[in-house]
Motif scaffolding. Sequence first.
Motif, PDB file in Angstrom:
ATOM      1  N   GLN A 283       1.376   1.731   5.599  1.00  0.00           N
ATOM      2  CA  GLN A 283       0.853   0.819   6.631  1.00  0.00           C
ATOM      3  C   GLN A 283       1.519  -0.540   6.493  1.00  0.00           C
ATOM      4  O   GLN A 283       1.435  -1.366   7.392  1.00  0.00           O
ATOM      5  CB  GLN A 283      -0.663   0.683   6.490  1.00  0.00           C
TER       6      GLN A 283
ATOM      7  N   ASP B 282       0.338   3.946   1.701  1.00  0.00           N
ATOM      8  CA  ASP B 282       0.223   4.770   2.901  1.00  0.00           C
ATOM      9  C   ASP B 282       1.197   4.374   4.011  1.00  0.00           C
ATOM     10  O   ASP B 282       1.065   4.815   5.144  1.00  0.00           O
ATOM     11  CB  ASP B 282      -1.208   4.738   3.423  1.00  0.00           C
TER      12      ASP B 282
ATOM     13  N   ARG C  47      -1.817   4.917   8.982  1.00  0.00           N
ATOM     14  CA  ARG C  47      -1.557   5.635   7.745  1.00  0.00           C
ATOM     15  C   ARG C  47      -0.684   6.874   7.972  1.00  0.00           C
ATOM     16  O   ARG C  47      -0.909   7.601   8.926  1.00  0.00           O
ATOM     17  CB  ARG C  47      -2.944   6.084   7.289  1.00  0.00           C
TER      18      ARG C  47
ATOM     19  N   ASP D 115       0.840  -1.196   0.000  1.00  0.00           N
ATOM     20  CA  ASP D 115       0.000   0.000   0.000  1.00  0.00           C
ATOM     21  C   ASP D 115       0.874   1.245   0.000  1.00  0.00           C
ATOM     22  O   ASP D 115       1.995   1.224   0.496  1.00  0.00           O
ATOM     23  CB  ASP D 115      -0.893   0.044   1.248  1.00  0.00           C
TER      24      ASP D 115
HETATM   25 MG    MG Z   1      -4.188   1.881   4.465  1.00  0.00          MG
END
Ligand code: MG
Length: 321
Positions: A101, A99, A204, A97
Amino acid sequence: MKIERISIVVPCFNEEAALPLFYEELENTRKKLKQADIEYIFVDDGSKDKTLAVIKKLAKNDEKRIHYVSFSRNFGKEAALYAGLQYATGDYVAVMDADLQDPPELLPEMLSLIRNQNYDCIGTRRVTRNGEPPVRSFFAKQFYKWMNRISETEFIDGARDYRLMTRRMVEAVLSVSEVNRFSKGIFSWVGFDTYYLPYKNKERVAGETSWSFWGLVNYSLDAVINFSDLPLTFASFIGIFSFFISIIFLIFIVVRALLFGDPTAGWPSLVTIFLAIGGLQLFCLGIVGKYLGKTYLETKKRPLYILKETDRTDEDKDRRL
Ligand code: MG
Ligand code: UDP
């Protein structure tokens, strides 16, 4: 040992704020990888903000490593993942991802596990869910519990899409070209040995999640329909069950009429039974309809996404090993 290429596939939907941070972190990690180099495949999933511009700007300074694919509109993360896997040329492919994470610092360990332990996939599993609304965690837990009961495909609680796969596993995932995609299930369905690396949940870095609670409910329904036909069996079971109950009632009523005569009472119970049976019928019809709807969409064989632009050439694709 030759230098192996790792493709990092990153689905991006409105991630203009997170992307520069993501790239910076990944570049730090890249230096810690031994005998390996990274290529990035950013998939812009029809973002409404400047995501594509940000990617292009990053790509300008790092042309050889950064590649992008951009969709004509938002097709969803599943489609973005599929496209990313198609355009990746690496010996290993990681899905991550944007972000942060999915902690990049796990990559070196994942790489050494996949190289030395004969695994085809190193997945990751969140062992905590801090920072997430408790209601969401509760439902997620229940989802995994029930999903494993009703499906033959294994679903690991807390497993993320974040994973590092060998080329042959990627080809296997690509060969599953269904339109209604539930990647977590597909990764598990294709088989191969997978090891799940546990880690603590991270929040995030920027931007916000694109998942609403109902979005997640819908997503889990997709999972159920894609990987289990138990609801259909359940519908038939309800049918058979109510049929038996009605036979027992019938016998009861006939016997009562023979013994005590037939005074015309009891319409409230009759109406209740009507309504109950009618409700069950509609419910079961709904289940059947859901499956039929999915089948209908699948038979159209529409492409998973429409490409708007990419910097990848056909030659790039041929570099695929
Ligand atoms: Mg996320
Ligand atoms: N994403 C995407 N298309 C979408 C929704 C999300 O490509 O329609 C990407 C998003 O940019 C991010 C990843 O999928 O890189 C995970 O999304 P998000 O962080 O919103 O999900 P969460 O981590 O909350 O489950």
